[in-house]
Design a protein around this motif. Structure first.
Motif, PDB file in Angstrom:
ATOM      1  N   ARG A  47       0.852  -1.202   0.000  1.00 20.63           N
ATOM      2  CA  ARG A  47       0.000   0.000   0.000  1.00 20.63           C
ATOM      3  C   ARG A  47       0.880   1.243   0.000  1.00 20.63           C
ATOM      4  NH1 ARG A  47      -4.288  -0.968   4.701  1.00 20.63           N
ATOM      5  NH2 ARG A  47      -4.966   1.091   4.041  1.00 20.63           N
ATOM      6  N   GLY A  51      -1.094   6.944   1.011  1.00 21.28           N
ATOM      7  CA  GLY A  51      -2.486   6.544   1.011  1.00 21.28           C
ATOM      8  C   GLY A  51      -3.065   6.524  -0.392  1.00 21.28           C
ATOM      9  N   GLU A  57     -10.257   5.635   2.342  1.00 22.94           N
ATOM     10  CA  GLU A  57      -8.899   5.766   2.860  1.00 22.94           C
ATOM     11  C   GLU A  57      -8.411   7.201   2.685  1.00 22.94           C
ATOM     12  OE1 GLU A  57      -6.137   2.949   1.365  1.00 22.94           O
ATOM     13  OE2 GLU A  57      -7.416   1.240   1.817  1.00 22.94           O
ATOM     14  N   ALA A  58      -7.388   7.504   3.430  1.00 21.01           N
ATOM     15  CA  ALA A  58      -6.791   8.830   3.336  1.00 21.01           C
ATOM     16  C   ALA A  58      -6.066   8.955   2.007  1.00 21.01           C
ATOM     17  CB  ALA A  58      -5.811   9.045   4.476  1.00 21.01           C
ATOM     18  N   VAL A  63      -3.008  12.959   3.882  1.00 20.62           N
ATOM     19  CA  VAL A  63      -1.805  12.482   4.566  1.00 20.62           C
ATOM     20  C   VAL A  63      -0.752  13.581   4.634  1.00 20.62           C
ATOM     21  CG1 VAL A  63       0.091  10.823   4.454  1.00 20.62           C
ATOM     22  CG2 VAL A  63      -2.243  10.066   4.016  1.00 20.62           C
ATOM     23  N   LEU A 118      -6.044   9.574  11.814  1.00 24.00           N
ATOM     24  CA  LEU A 118      -5.766   8.843  10.576  1.00 24.00           C
ATOM     25  C   LEU A 118      -6.132   7.364  10.721  1.00 24.00           C
ATOM     26  CD1 LEU A 118      -2.367  10.403   9.456  1.00 24.00           C
ATOM     27  CD2 LEU A 118      -4.525  10.464   8.185  1.00 24.00           C
ATOM     28  N   PHE A 122      -9.606   7.071   8.682  1.00 21.17           N
ATOM     29  CA  PHE A 122      -9.184   6.700   7.332  1.00 21.17           C
ATOM     30  C   PHE A 122      -8.551   5.309   7.237  1.00 21.17           C
ATOM     31  CE2 PHE A 122      -8.848  11.371   7.581  1.00 21.17           C
ATOM     32  CZ  PHE A 122      -9.768  11.702   6.606  1.00 21.17           C
ATOM     33  N   TYR A 124      -5.693   4.329   8.015  1.00 15.10           N
ATOM     34  CA  TYR A 124      -4.366   4.544   7.435  1.00 15.10           C
ATOM     35  C   TYR A 124      -3.342   3.741   8.231  1.00 15.10           C
ATOM     36  CZ  TYR A 124      -0.293   7.162   5.769  1.00 15.10           C
ATOM     37  OH  TYR A 124       0.905   7.532   5.221  1.00 15.10           O
TER      38      TYR A 124
END
Length: 155
Positions: A47, A51, A57-58, A63, A118, A122, A124
């Motif tokens: 990943r 992000g 997701e972020a 980010v 985060l 998100f 993250y």
């Protein structure tokens, strides 16, 4: 040991308790994330670190924005603490020294709270970088007895 030295020892212990309590709160953030979102601790290094914009997701903008905010807060903590220490020594005020320590630690905690956001908002997986920044900042703000002595004694 005279009364002034005993007073400094007591105040220094208070500073240490404040510092330890706020440092432990950083560890508690990681524990809370581990309990609530254990899947974030299964690292998928494929990943992207910035992000991705899919699945809530972020994205890179979020980010980077959080990273800038976290680094700024950590750097400001050192500026505010230095100014507070200078003011405390000039005024011979231990209260100014204590408020400077608390403000500096709170600013370091901002970066950890951003990492917490985060992780929860998100999902993250690199949230721990923000918490690590907060912890390192707090470790660097370890209370110094010399600052307390300088703010306590009239020169």
């Amino acid at each position: 040991m005279n009364n002034q030295e005993a007073n400094i020892d007591g105040q220094y212990q208070t500073f240490l308790v404040i510092w330890i309590a706020l440092l432990i709160s950083q560890v508690m953030f990681v524990v809370i994330i581990f309990i609530v979102r254990p899947e974030l601790f299964q690292f998928d290094l494929s990943r992207p670190i910035l992000g991705s914009d899919g699945d809530g997701e972020a994205g890179p903008v979020v980010v980077i924005g959080f990273a800038i905010a976290a680094v700024t807060a950590a750097l400001l903590s050192f500026v505010f603490r230095r100014r507070s220490n200078e003011r405390a020594i000039a005024r011979q005020s231990v209260a100014d020294l204590q408020s400077g320590l608390i403000n500096a630690l709170a600013l370091c905690e901002v970066s950890s709270l951003l990492g917490l956001a985060l992780a929860f908002m998100f999902s993250y997986q690199y949230f721990f970088l923000w918490i690590a920044l907060g912890m390192i900042g707090m470790l660097l703000h370890f209370p110094k007895r010399a600052d307390l002595a300088a703010a306590s004694y009239k020169n």
